[in-house]
Design a protein around this motif. Structure first.
Motif, PDB file in Angstrom:
ATOM      1  N   ASN A  50      18.996 -15.313  30.640  1.00 52.05           N
ATOM      2  CA  ASN A  50      18.777 -13.988  30.062  1.00 52.05           C
ATOM      3  C   ASN A  50      17.839 -14.011  28.866  1.00 52.05           C
ATOM      4  OD1 ASN A  50      20.357 -12.360  31.836  1.00 52.05           O
ATOM      5  ND2 ASN A  50      22.173 -13.317  30.960  1.00 52.05           N
ATOM      6  N   GLY A  51      17.077 -15.101  28.740  1.00 50.52           N
ATOM      7  CA  GLY A  51      16.046 -15.181  27.712  1.00 50.52           C
ATOM      8  C   GLY A  51      16.528 -15.608  26.340  1.00 50.52           C
ATOM      9  N   VAL A 154      14.903  -8.622  23.415  1.00 48.98           N
ATOM     10  CA  VAL A 154      14.509  -7.800  24.562  1.00 48.98           C
ATOM     11  C   VAL A 154      15.558  -7.846  25.668  1.00 48.98           C
ATOM     12  CG1 VAL A 154      12.043  -7.980  24.057  1.00 48.98           C
ATOM     13  CG2 VAL A 154      13.123  -9.641  25.606  1.00 48.98           C
ATOM     14  N   SER A 155      16.603  -8.651  25.473  1.00 38.32           N
ATOM     15  CA  SER A 155      17.662  -8.726  26.474  1.00 38.32           C
ATOM     16  C   SER A 155      18.987  -9.093  25.814  1.00 38.32           C
ATOM     17  CB  SER A 155      17.316  -9.751  27.563  1.00 38.32           C
ATOM     18  OG  SER A 155      17.250 -11.045  26.998  1.00 38.32           O
ATOM     19  N   ASP A 156      20.046  -8.802  26.518  1.00 33.40           N
ATOM     20  CA  ASP A 156      21.406  -9.157  26.114  1.00 33.40           C
ATOM     21  C   ASP A 156      21.662 -10.588  26.605  1.00 33.40           C
ATOM     22  OD1 ASP A 156      24.320  -7.416  25.800  1.00 33.40           O
ATOM     23  OD2 ASP A 156      24.406  -9.320  26.856  1.00 33.40           O
ATOM     24  N   GLY A 160      21.555  -9.520  30.319  1.00 34.62           N
ATOM     25  CA  GLY A 160      20.115  -9.358  30.474  1.00 34.62           C
ATOM     26  C   GLY A 160      19.608  -8.012  29.981  1.00 34.62           C
ATOM     27  N   ARG A 161      18.622  -7.474  30.690  1.00 33.23           N
ATOM     28  CA  ARG A 161      17.950  -6.243  30.262  1.00 33.23           C
ATOM     29  C   ARG A 161      18.798  -4.984  30.442  1.00 33.23           C
ATOM     30  NH1 ARG A 161      12.712  -7.179  28.814  1.00 33.23           N
ATOM     31  NH2 ARG A 161      11.846  -9.146  29.522  1.00 33.23           N
ATOM     32  N   GLU A 162      19.943  -5.114  31.073  1.00 31.48           N
ATOM     33  CA  GLU A 162      20.840  -3.975  31.264  1.00 31.48           C
ATOM     34  C   GLU A 162      22.063  -4.051  30.356  1.00 31.48           C
ATOM     35  OE1 GLU A 162      19.875  -1.494  33.258  1.00 31.48           O
ATOM     36  OE2 GLU A 162      18.073  -2.692  33.579  1.00 31.48           O
ATOM     37  N   LEU A 166      21.378  -3.903  23.952  1.00 32.77           N
ATOM     38  CA  LEU A 166      20.157  -3.114  23.809  1.00 32.77           C
ATOM     39  C   LEU A 166      20.468  -1.674  23.418  1.00 32.77           C
ATOM     40  CD1 LEU A 166      18.223  -4.592  26.839  1.00 32.77           C
ATOM     41  CD2 LEU A 166      18.063  -5.224  24.434  1.00 32.77           C
ATOM     42  N   ASP A 170      20.125  -0.412  19.452  1.00 33.46           N
ATOM     43  CA  ASP A 170      19.135   0.646  19.367  1.00 33.46           C
ATOM     44  C   ASP A 170      19.716   1.887  18.677  1.00 33.46           C
ATOM     45  OD1 ASP A 170      16.544   1.811  19.937  1.00 33.46           O
ATOM     46  OD2 ASP A 170      17.599   3.050  21.412  1.00 33.46           O
TER      47      ASP A 170
END
Length: 176
Positions: A50-51, A154-156, A160-162, A166, A170
């Protein structure tokens, strides 16, 4: 095979003010995902997928410390522990295998007690390098500027991106 997180967990959030020693983060909350990962022994590959790189597996220091130049994800691989978040006046949380904590840059954390088999994996968004600060007076004002400059992930690290990170980060309005 990519490690699979459980269904979206409930997320506990904690916000801490600067206590004069530990700066904590001025606007981002700590996120605790209880029982988020069904295969806690594969925490490092999950974070990496997940980055969240520059991963490691070990323990948590038994003194208050923080990272002024990176956010950090801590996933409990095995065992359980009581951690203090936010400095001397912070919150005590109990964690166990499968739990994940996401610490914004500047957030103090310390192990108070742990089972003999306690083990965590750590990771950082984009594989950032991290420093270790302990709240010494000479660290300021430099660390405050470092914390301010840490980019948003940019990711959890788990979803991940979902992921909820985030959305939650935000929507953070700060608590100056």
């Amino acid at each position: 095979m990519k490690p699979v997180p459980e269904h979206r967990p409930s997320v506990r959030t904690f916000s801490f003010r600067d206590d004069g020693s530990i700066p904590n983060h001025h606007s981002l909350s700590v996120l605790l995902y209880p029982s988020a990962v069904s295969e806690p022994g594969r925490m490092e590959p999950l974070f990496a997928s997940n980055g969240w790189g520059n991963t490691w597996t070990n323990g948590v220091f038994s003194y208050h410390h923080y990272h002024s130049n990176a956010h950090e994800a801590l996933g409990v691989v095995r065992g359980s522990a009581k951690l203090q978040l936010g400095g001397e006046q912070g919150e005590i949380v109990e964690v166990q295998a499968g739990d994940v904590i996401v610490l914004p840059a500047g957030t103090g954390h310390k192990k108070l007690q742990a089972s003999a088999d306690f083990l965590v994996s750590g990771g950082y968004p984009g594989g950032m390098d991290y420093n270790i600060r302990t709240g010494k007076p000479g660290e300021r004002p430099r660390v405050l500027e470092e914390i301010r400059l840490v980019p948003m992930p940019v990711s959890d690290p788990v979803f991940g991106r979902e992921g909820p990170l985030l959305t939650l980060w935000d929507q953070t309005e700060g608590f100056k």
